[in-house]
Design an enzyme around this catalytic site. Structure first.
Site, PDB file in Angstrom:
ATOM      1  N   ASP A 298       0.826  -1.197   0.000  1.00  0.00           N
ATOM      2  CA  ASP A 298       0.000   0.000   0.000  1.00  0.00           C
ATOM      3  C   ASP A 298       0.864   1.252   0.000  1.00  0.00           C
ATOM      4  O   ASP A 298       0.592   2.222  -0.720  1.00  0.00           O
ATOM      5  CB  ASP A 298      -0.911  -0.027   1.222  1.00  0.00           C
ATOM      6  CG  ASP A 298      -1.704   1.256   1.379  1.00  0.00           C
ATOM      7  OD1 ASP A 298      -2.610   1.500   0.559  1.00  0.00           O
ATOM      8  OD2 ASP A 298      -1.429   2.024   2.329  1.00  0.00           O
TER       9      ASP A 298
ATOM     10  N   GLU B  17      -1.962  -5.233  -3.686  1.00  0.00           N
ATOM     11  CA  GLU B  17      -0.991  -4.509  -2.860  1.00  0.00           C
ATOM     12  C   GLU B  17       0.096  -5.450  -2.357  1.00  0.00           C
ATOM     13  O   GLU B  17       1.287  -5.089  -2.330  1.00  0.00           O
ATOM     14  CB  GLU B  17      -1.699  -3.836  -1.692  1.00  0.00           C
ATOM     15  CG  GLU B  17      -2.574  -2.666  -2.112  1.00  0.00           C
ATOM     16  CD  GLU B  17      -3.371  -2.073  -0.972  1.00  0.00           C
ATOM     17  OE1 GLU B  17      -3.761  -0.901  -1.090  1.00  0.00           O
ATOM     18  OE2 GLU B  17      -3.621  -2.782   0.031  1.00  0.00           O
TER      19      GLU B  17
END
Length: 238
Positions: free
Chosen positions: A52, A124
Site C-alpha cells: 500500500d 498490494e
C-alpha cells in the site's frame, strides 16, 4: 474465487505467465496470494501493508510528473481514485490473478464488497513482493505499466463530484458535506432544483439541476472549483 489452488512453483509459473515477472522467493509470493481464510501458513496482510505504501508513493510521483499544473487538492482526488479498492481489484482481474488467490471454502460467503477488498489487498501484497525482490525501480515499472493510462483518463479527477468533495472535506477539516434543497422551480413534469452544500469553515456552494442529485453534483463542483481542488473544465490538465 478459490481457483485451481496452485501452490509453490506451479503458482509462481502461473503468475509469471500472466504478469511477465519471475519471482525467486516462491514462499513469499504464495503468501501474497493467500487469504487468511485459507488457514495455511502466512497470508498477505503484512505484505499488503507494505505494498500500500509503495503504491501510494509511486502513484503520487506519477501524478506529480503527469499533471504539473494540478493543485494539491486535485492530485489528492486523482490519487484516491487510482489506489482505491475498486481500481486495484479491477487490475487484479485484468491480469488474471483473481483465480489464483488461495482461499478457504467459506470465502464464497463473503459479501461482494469484501471480495473486492480481497482482490485489492492481493494486488498490494503482490506489489510488495515485487518491491522486496527487485527494489523500488522494479515496483515502479510494474505499477506504471498498469496505472499510467488510467492516470491520464479524461475526467479521472472529476467522475463523481460528491465523492471528490467528501474526500477533500475530510482531508482539510474532517467534516462531511451537508446538502439541503433551497428551492424547486418549474412545472411538476420538468422541475429544477436548487441545492446548497455546507462545509464548516467554508462558503456554501450552490447548484441547480433537473433532479436533486444533479443539483447536488453541481453544488459540489462549484466548491471544488472555487477552492482550487478542480480546475474549470476548459483549463483541466490533460
Amino acid at each position: 474465487m478459490a481457483g485451481k489452488r496452485l501452490t509453490g512453483e506451479l503458482l509462481a509459473q502461473a503468475v509469471h505467465q500472466r504478469i511477465g515477472i519471475a519471482f525467486g522467493d516462491v514462499a513469499l509470493l504464495e503468501s501474497a496470494l493467500t487469504h487468511s481464510s485459507a488457514r495455511a501458513g502466512a497470508d498477505y496482510q503484512r505484505l499488503e501493508f507494505l505494498g500500500d505504501r509503495v503504491l501510494g508513493l509511486v502513484i503520487a510521483d506519477l501524478l506529480y510528473e503527469t499533471f504539473p499544473e494540478a493543485s494539491e487538492g486535485e492530485l489528492s482526488v486523482r490519487l484516491n481514485a487510482l489506489v482505491n479498492a475498486e481500481t486495484l481489484a479491477e487490475i487484479t482481474d485484468e491480469l488474471g490473478l483473481s483465480d489464483l488467490i488461495l482461499t478457504g471454502s467459506d470465502v464464497r460467503s463473503l459479501a461482494a464488497r469484501k471480495q473486492v477488498n480481497m482482490r485489492a489487498d492481493v494486488m498490494e501484497a503482490l506489489i510488495a513482493v515485487v518491491y522486496l525482490e527487485g527494489g523500488l525501480d522494479a515496483a515502479r515499472g510494474f505499477i506504471r505499466a498498469h496505472w499510467t493510462e488510467r492516470s491520464k483518463a479524461a475526467g479521472a479527477a472529476r467522475s463523481d463530484p460528491k465523492t471528490a468533495l467528501q474526500e477533500w472535506a475530510h482531508q482539510v477539516s474532517g467534516a462531511t458535506p451537508e446538502y439541503r434543497v433551497e428551492g424547486r422551480d418549474g412545472p411538476d413534469h420538468d422541475p429544477v432544483f436548487t441545492v446548497a452544500v455546507h462545509i464548516g469553515g467554508f462558503t456554501e456552494g450552490r447548484g441547480r439541476g433537473r433532479s436533486k442529485r444533479e443539483a447536488e453534483q453541481a453544488a459540489a463542483t462549484e466548491v471544488l472549483v472555487r477552492e482550487g481542488v478542480w480546475q474549470p473544465l476548459n483549463e483541466t490538465s490533460s
